[in-house]
Design an enzyme around this catalytic site. Sequence first.
Site, PDB file in Angstrom:
ATOM      1  N   LYS A 252     -11.934   9.373   1.579  1.00 49.19           N
ATOM      2  CA  LYS A 252     -10.491   9.322   1.802  1.00 49.19           C
ATOM      3  C   LYS A 252      -9.958   7.996   1.267  1.00 49.19           C
ATOM      4  CE  LYS A 252      -7.200  10.024   5.611  1.00 49.19           C
ATOM      5  NZ  LYS A 252      -7.100  10.183   7.087  1.00 49.19           N
ATOM      6  N   HIS A 254      -6.848   6.771   1.771  1.00 44.05           N
ATOM      7  CA  HIS A 254      -5.735   6.227   2.537  1.00 44.05           C
ATOM      8  C   HIS A 254      -6.130   6.209   4.018  1.00 44.05           C
ATOM      9  CE1 HIS A 254      -5.295  10.609   2.584  1.00 44.05           C
ATOM     10  NE2 HIS A 254      -4.703  10.465   3.750  1.00 44.05           N
TER      11      HIS A 254
END
Length: 366
Positions: A252, A254
Amino acid sequence: LDIDQGTKLFEKIANLAQVWSDRAIQLSSESNNSGLSEPPRLGLVVGATDPEALSRARKAGGEDVWILAPGVGAQGGDLEQSCRAGMNSKGTGMLIPVSRGISKAANPAEMAKELKESINNARKTVQETKTCSTNENKEQEIAPYQKDFIDFSLQEGVLKFGSFVLKSGRTSPYFFNAGLFASGASLFKLGKAYAAAIMASKELTDGKGNVNFDVIFGPAYKGISLGAMVCSSLYSDFGVDVGFAYDRKEAKDHGEGGKLVGASMENKRILVVDDVITAGTAIRESHTMLTAVGAKPVAVAIALDRAEKRSLDDPISAVQAVARDLEIPVVSIVSLPQLQAFLRNSSDYSDDILASVTEYRSQYGV
């Protein structure tokens, strides 16, 4: 005579002798109120001049069948080889007739004594060396949580008996698809079964209710839900509170970022939870990823161990290969021997199903 992919006709007969004897004993115990002893078991006659046939007959017929093995002495059968091949793990289960070898000896009494001593020595050797067979018998004992797991797996259609062509090309008498645990009730029971298997394992506990791991790791995707359920069941059923973590297939970029989610695993002991081990690729990848972040994988827990050779040229299973290569134990809720024992003790399934599972294990089992 070959009847199916290397299985001999005599092996099929040996297996049926076991199946029929077990069923006769079961029916007798259900209907007999007079206190009479159980019916005698069927026996086999296998020549002592063919140790390979003796070994295969013993494996197909099981520990309880008695084998009459003529051929020692004048016919050239090797006593020690025959005993190693045909005796069960207790050093019994064989009758070894010797007539001409004694009657035509210069001193029949002395020859009979020598044969007796040789047989007893062979029995002792078998008892010392057939520890694998003893362990196999112990594995076939079914704990209540294992029977419950098989029962509800059958009810949910996760486990089916029949004829199924596997990816390996083998035709299996059973099929297991953990993806069909798809209801709240079945997931609840599944978590409890995993937790019971973990707490029953000597490799994962100290015998006092304490586990030897700090975090449960569920590899994406199936392992995520499995790990969460197991973590919850360990706490609700046994009061064992450990961390839970999982990974993403893609990192991921963010928020918290990264591939790993959940409890910190640095310098922690990790139990990896998955449904089955087919080739072991996912477990090996998880092991590499966990060690890279400073975690210490200590074991793997799975639902079903098929306990079969990876190929006829490779005598170990995928589970054994993982345990060997990663040097960690693999614990399962049930394995192929428990399925076989379940069928043997159940009146809901035909002798043919038990015979097919037994035959499959005889050919491919480890």
